[in-house]
Design an enzyme around this catalytic site. Structure first.
Site, PDB file in Angstrom:
ATOM      1  N   HIS A   1       2.738  -7.999 -13.936  1.00 26.57           N
ATOM      2  CA  HIS A   1       4.119  -8.385 -13.690  1.00 26.57           C
ATOM      3  C   HIS A   1       4.561  -9.450 -14.688  1.00 26.57           C
ATOM      4  O   HIS A   1       5.669  -9.372 -15.240  1.00 26.57           O
ATOM      5  CB  HIS A   1       4.279  -8.916 -12.258  1.00 26.57           C
ATOM      6  CG  HIS A   1       4.489  -7.849 -11.228  1.00 26.57           C
ATOM      7  ND1 HIS A   1       3.451  -7.068 -10.749  1.00 26.57           N
ATOM      8  CD2 HIS A   1       5.605  -7.416 -10.587  1.00 26.57           C
ATOM      9  CE1 HIS A   1       3.928  -6.216  -9.845  1.00 26.57           C
ATOM     10  NE2 HIS A   1       5.227  -6.404  -9.736  1.00 26.57           N
TER      11      HIS A   1
ATOM     12  N   GLN B   1       0.808  -1.216   0.000  1.00 16.46           N
ATOM     13  CA  GLN B   1       0.000   0.000   0.000  1.00 16.46           C
ATOM     14  C   GLN B   1       0.846   1.273   0.000  1.00 16.46           C
ATOM     15  O   GLN B   1       0.319   2.344  -0.308  1.00 16.46           O
ATOM     16  CB  GLN B   1      -0.910   0.011   1.233  1.00 16.46           C
ATOM     17  CG  GLN B   1      -2.035  -1.010   1.181  1.00 16.46           C
ATOM     18  CD  GLN B   1      -2.823  -1.057   2.484  1.00 16.46           C
ATOM     19  OE1 GLN B   1      -2.384  -0.525   3.512  1.00 16.46           O
ATOM     20  NE2 GLN B   1      -3.981  -1.704   2.455  1.00 16.46           N
TER      21      GLN B   1
ATOM     22  N   TRP C   1       4.621   1.456  -0.937  1.00 16.15           N
ATOM     23  CA  TRP C   1       5.884   1.595  -1.660  1.00 16.15           C
ATOM     24  C   TRP C   1       5.679   2.204  -3.038  1.00 16.15           C
ATOM     25  O   TRP C   1       6.582   2.811  -3.592  1.00 16.15           O
ATOM     26  CB  TRP C   1       6.596   0.244  -1.757  1.00 16.15           C
ATOM     27  CG  TRP C   1       6.356  -0.522  -3.018  1.00 16.15           C
ATOM     28  CD1 TRP C   1       5.291  -1.322  -3.277  1.00 16.15           C
ATOM     29  CD2 TRP C   1       7.188  -0.554  -4.178  1.00 16.15           C
ATOM     30  NE1 TRP C   1       5.403  -1.859  -4.538  1.00 16.15           N
ATOM     31  CE2 TRP C   1       6.562  -1.409  -5.108  1.00 16.15           C
ATOM     32  CE3 TRP C   1       8.391   0.044  -4.517  1.00 16.15           C
ATOM     33  CZ2 TRP C   1       7.106  -1.668  -6.360  1.00 16.15           C
ATOM     34  CZ3 TRP C   1       8.921  -0.210  -5.773  1.00 16.15           C
ATOM     35  CH2 TRP C   1       8.294  -1.063  -6.669  1.00 16.15           C
ATOM     36  N   ASN C   2       4.485   2.087  -3.604  1.00 15.52           N
ATOM     37  CA  ASN C   2       4.179   2.639  -4.928  1.00 15.52           C
ATOM     38  C   ASN C   2       2.812   3.323  -4.850  1.00 15.52           C
ATOM     39  O   ASN C   2       1.786   2.716  -5.184  1.00 15.52           O
ATOM     40  CB  ASN C   2       4.185   1.521  -5.963  1.00 15.52           C
ATOM     41  CG  ASN C   2       4.068   2.038  -7.391  1.00 15.52           C
ATOM     42  OD1 ASN C   2       3.630   3.168  -7.626  1.00 15.52           O
ATOM     43  ND2 ASN C   2       4.448   1.220  -8.352  1.00 15.52           N
ATOM     44  N   ILE C   3       2.793   4.561  -4.399  1.00 13.83           N
ATOM     45  CA  ILE C   3       1.541   5.264  -4.153  1.00 13.83           C
ATOM     46  C   ILE C   3       0.729   5.492  -5.428  1.00 13.83           C
ATOM     47  O   ILE C   3      -0.494   5.325  -5.414  1.00 13.83           O
ATOM     48  CB  ILE C   3       1.811   6.606  -3.431  1.00 13.83           C
ATOM     49  CG1 ILE C   3       2.377   6.335  -2.035  1.00 13.83           C
ATOM     50  CG2 ILE C   3       0.540   7.444  -3.326  1.00 13.83           C
ATOM     51  CD1 ILE C   3       1.456   5.561  -1.122  1.00 13.83           C
ATOM     52  N   PRO C   4       1.310   5.868  -6.574  1.00 13.41           N
ATOM     53  CA  PRO C   4       0.487   6.049  -7.779  1.00 13.41           C
ATOM     54  C   PRO C   4      -0.293   4.799  -8.171  1.00 13.41           C
ATOM     55  O   PRO C   4      -1.482   4.884  -8.498  1.00 13.41           O
ATOM     56  CB  PRO C   4       1.516   6.424  -8.849  1.00 13.41           C
ATOM     57  CG  PRO C   4       2.618   7.076  -8.097  1.00 13.41           C
ATOM     58  CD  PRO C   4       2.700   6.319  -6.815  1.00 13.41           C
ATOM     59  N   VAL C   5       0.348   3.633  -8.131  1.00  9.74           N
ATOM     60  CA  VAL C   5      -0.356   2.392  -8.461  1.00  9.74           C
ATOM     61  C   VAL C   5      -1.387   2.062  -7.386  1.00  9.74           C
ATOM     62  O   VAL C   5      -2.506   1.616  -7.698  1.00  9.74           O
ATOM     63  CB  VAL C   5       0.648   1.240  -8.633  1.00  9.74           C
ATOM     64  CG1 VAL C   5      -0.063  -0.101  -8.701  1.00  9.74           C
ATOM     65  CG2 VAL C   5       1.475   1.454  -9.898  1.00  9.74           C
ATOM     66  N   HIS C   6      -1.041   2.277  -6.121  1.00 13.04           N
ATOM     67  CA  HIS C   6      -1.987   1.989  -5.041  1.00 13.04           C
ATOM     68  C   HIS C   6      -3.241   2.854  -5.161  1.00 13.04           C
ATOM     69  O   HIS C   6      -4.363   2.357  -5.002  1.00 13.04           O
ATOM     70  CB  HIS C   6      -1.322   2.221  -3.689  1.00 13.04           C
ATOM     71  CG  HIS C   6      -2.261   2.123  -2.529  1.00 13.04           C
ATOM     72  ND1 HIS C   6      -2.879   0.943  -2.165  1.00 13.04           N
ATOM     73  CD2 HIS C   6      -2.714   3.071  -1.662  1.00 13.04           C
ATOM     74  CE1 HIS C   6      -3.663   1.151  -1.123  1.00 13.04           C
ATOM     75  NE2 HIS C   6      -3.580   2.438  -0.797  1.00 13.04           N
TER      76      HIS C   6
ATOM     77  N   TYR D   1      18.250 -18.991 -20.578  1.00 16.41           N
ATOM     78  CA  TYR D   1      19.505 -19.608 -21.022  1.00 16.41           C
ATOM     79  C   TYR D   1      19.235 -20.966 -21.668  1.00 16.41           C
ATOM     80  O   TYR D   1      19.782 -21.277 -22.745  1.00 16.41           O
ATOM     81  CB  TYR D   1      20.432 -19.761 -19.827  1.00 16.41           C
ATOM     82  CG  TYR D   1      21.671 -20.575 -20.102  1.00 16.41           C
ATOM     83  CD1 TYR D   1      22.780 -20.007 -20.716  1.00 16.41           C
ATOM     84  CD2 TYR D   1      21.742 -21.921 -19.729  1.00 16.41           C
ATOM     85  CE1 TYR D   1      23.920 -20.759 -20.969  1.00 16.41           C
ATOM     86  CE2 TYR D   1      22.870 -22.675 -19.979  1.00 16.41           C
ATOM     87  CZ  TYR D   1      23.956 -22.089 -20.597  1.00 16.41           C
ATOM     88  OH  TYR D   1      25.068 -22.833 -20.850  1.00 16.41           O
TER      89      TYR D   1
END
Length: 442
Positions: free
Chosen positions: A371, A331, A333-338, A433
């Site tokens: 992701h 909630q 670490w990434n306020i725009p996405v939250h 690989y």
């Protein structure tokens, strides 16, 4: 006599009868209530610096200097005469203008709501599938170039979704209420003499592209604006951007790549002890690069963009490093996405009658999809490691929130960040690989 010098020398000292002992706990006991460990923290920092300096010196002695700035260009360009990533970035303007044209037609009544919704759905569906198809089918597209362009398209997708929702909310209200909404959607009063905009006066190219470049995913008719551009602040952020991007490239070439290359043999042989040792060796540089990237992107780059556009809301992150639960970390670490997930996905699901658990799971599912989309498509292989890692956050969040508290919960969050990411990196690198280089050798 009592006042003679001899009496003063041999007279007994006058000790007080106060006690020198009392009932008390040792400082390191939890019952003492002592919590000032600043010196121990400094000691940990010194030990960390010394240990990493030793690792860096050992790396230089073993491999020499591996930093090659020219090699970075080849990560983006496989063929100097073919620039598919740059072409995709230019094409992205088509999707932006289609969204703006659709909203203008809806505001005039030329499109009905179902028709406008259908056009938006088609536009955004093509936004996700078209660049993915180009990345998968064009041989000159590199994995790094593909990941970069898909990241840009993902950001545009989330922005245009928010743009569609906010304008729809304005249309659902009467003219008077729409004006109130235009005022309420601004988190602060505008500064610098900027004029407030009401729907449909916001449907302009200037407004659209301001939102496209603004460091936010949530659209508003009136964004909070700073009074002026601070030149010194702007130059500091620019210097940080240039310095840290060079540091990221250098540490990746000098530190990360040799460890990953040396990890292929244990992974092929399925040597569990050697795999664990390689995982732990990779954890330190991977986590350091992640922290540097966080500062470069969420502080330096986003503040630089915000200052350049006079964008007033600079809360791009909160104190995620103090997270005592996994949920608090995601909630903060990434306020725009939250904010986007909360405003356009989580709360709409709650309003439709879904439970909090189902809505939260749906948010993690959406995050897991993106992701995997941003990793598997550029690598041209589908292993679902990123998807599985994101979905595993749900039981981890439940376990940490249920059984761990305080410092133990914070330690669990840090461990998941330090160990989880290099594990996924090793899995993807190994599969890439095996899929490419082993087949070429065969």
């Amino acid at each position: 006599s009592p006042c003679s010098p001899a009496s003063k020398i041999f007279s007994p000292p006058m000790f007080s009868l106060s006690h020198c002992h009392k009932t008390q706990e040792s400082l390191l006991s939890s019952a003492s209530g002592y919590n000032n460990y600043r010196g121990i923290l400094n000691w940990c920092v010194v030990m960390l610096v010394l240990n990493n300096a030793r690792l860096f010196l050992e790396n230089l002695l073993r491999y020499g200097v591996l930093v090659d700035p020219i090699q970075v260009i080849s990560l983006f360009l496989h063929d100097p005469y073919s620039w598919p990533a740059a072409c995709l970035l230019i094409v992205s303007n088509v999707f932006i203008l289609v969204a703006l044209y659709t909203e203008r037609q809806l505001s005039k009544g030329s499109f009905s709501e179902p028709v406008g919704f259908l056009v938006h759905c088609i536009n955004m569906a093509i936004m996700l599938t078209f660049p993915a198809a180009v990345v998968l089918l064009v041989p000159s597209m590199t994995p790094v170039g593909g990941a970069f362009v898909l990241g840009i398209y993902t950001i545009l997708f989330l922005k245009l979704y928010s743009y569609k929702d906010v304008n729809m909310w304005c249309r659902e209200l009467s003219t008077v209420k729409a004006k109130k909404l235009a005022r309420s959607l601004s988190s602060q009063h505008l500064n610098g003499g900027d004029r407030k905009v009401c729907y449909p006066g916001n449907l302009t190219i200037r407004d659209m592209y301001y939102f496209v470049f603004a460091p936010t995913l949530c659209y508003e008719l009136n964004f909070p604006r700073s009074p002026k551009i601070r030149t010194s602040f702007l130059l500091r952020r620019l210097f940080e951007m240039l310095f840290f991007i060079q540091l990221l490239v250098g540490l990746t070439q000098q530190w990360m790549i040799p460890i990953i290359q040396s990890s292929m043999k244990p992974l092929e042989d399925m040597d569990l002890s050697r795999m664990t040792e390689r995982l732990l060796r990779l954890a330190v540089p991977n986590h350091l690069l992640w922290l540097i990237f966080f500062y470069w992107f969420f502080h330096s780059s986003m503040n630089f963009t915000a200052e350049l556009l006079r964008f007033g809301d600079r809360q791009f992150y909160k104190d995620w490093w103090n997270s005592e639960t996994v949920t608090y970390f995601w909630q903060n670490w990434n306020i725009p996405v939250h904010k986007w997930c909360l405003r356009h996905f989580y709360k709409p699901l709650l309003r439709r009658g879904f439970s909090k658990m189902v809505s939260q799971s749906a948010v993690f599912f959406l995050s897991a999809f993106f992701h995997e989309y941003l990793v598997s498509v550029p690598l041209r292989m589908f292993r679902l490691w990123a998807f599985t890692g994101m979905m595993a956050q749900l039981p981890l969040a439940w376990f940490v929130g249920r059984f761990l508290r305080g410092n133990y919960g914070n330690a669990a969050v840090w461990i998941s960040l330090i160990i989880g990411q290099p594990f996924a990196v090793l899995m993807y690198v190994h599969d890439y690989y095996v899929l490419h280089f082993r087949q070429e050798a065969d």
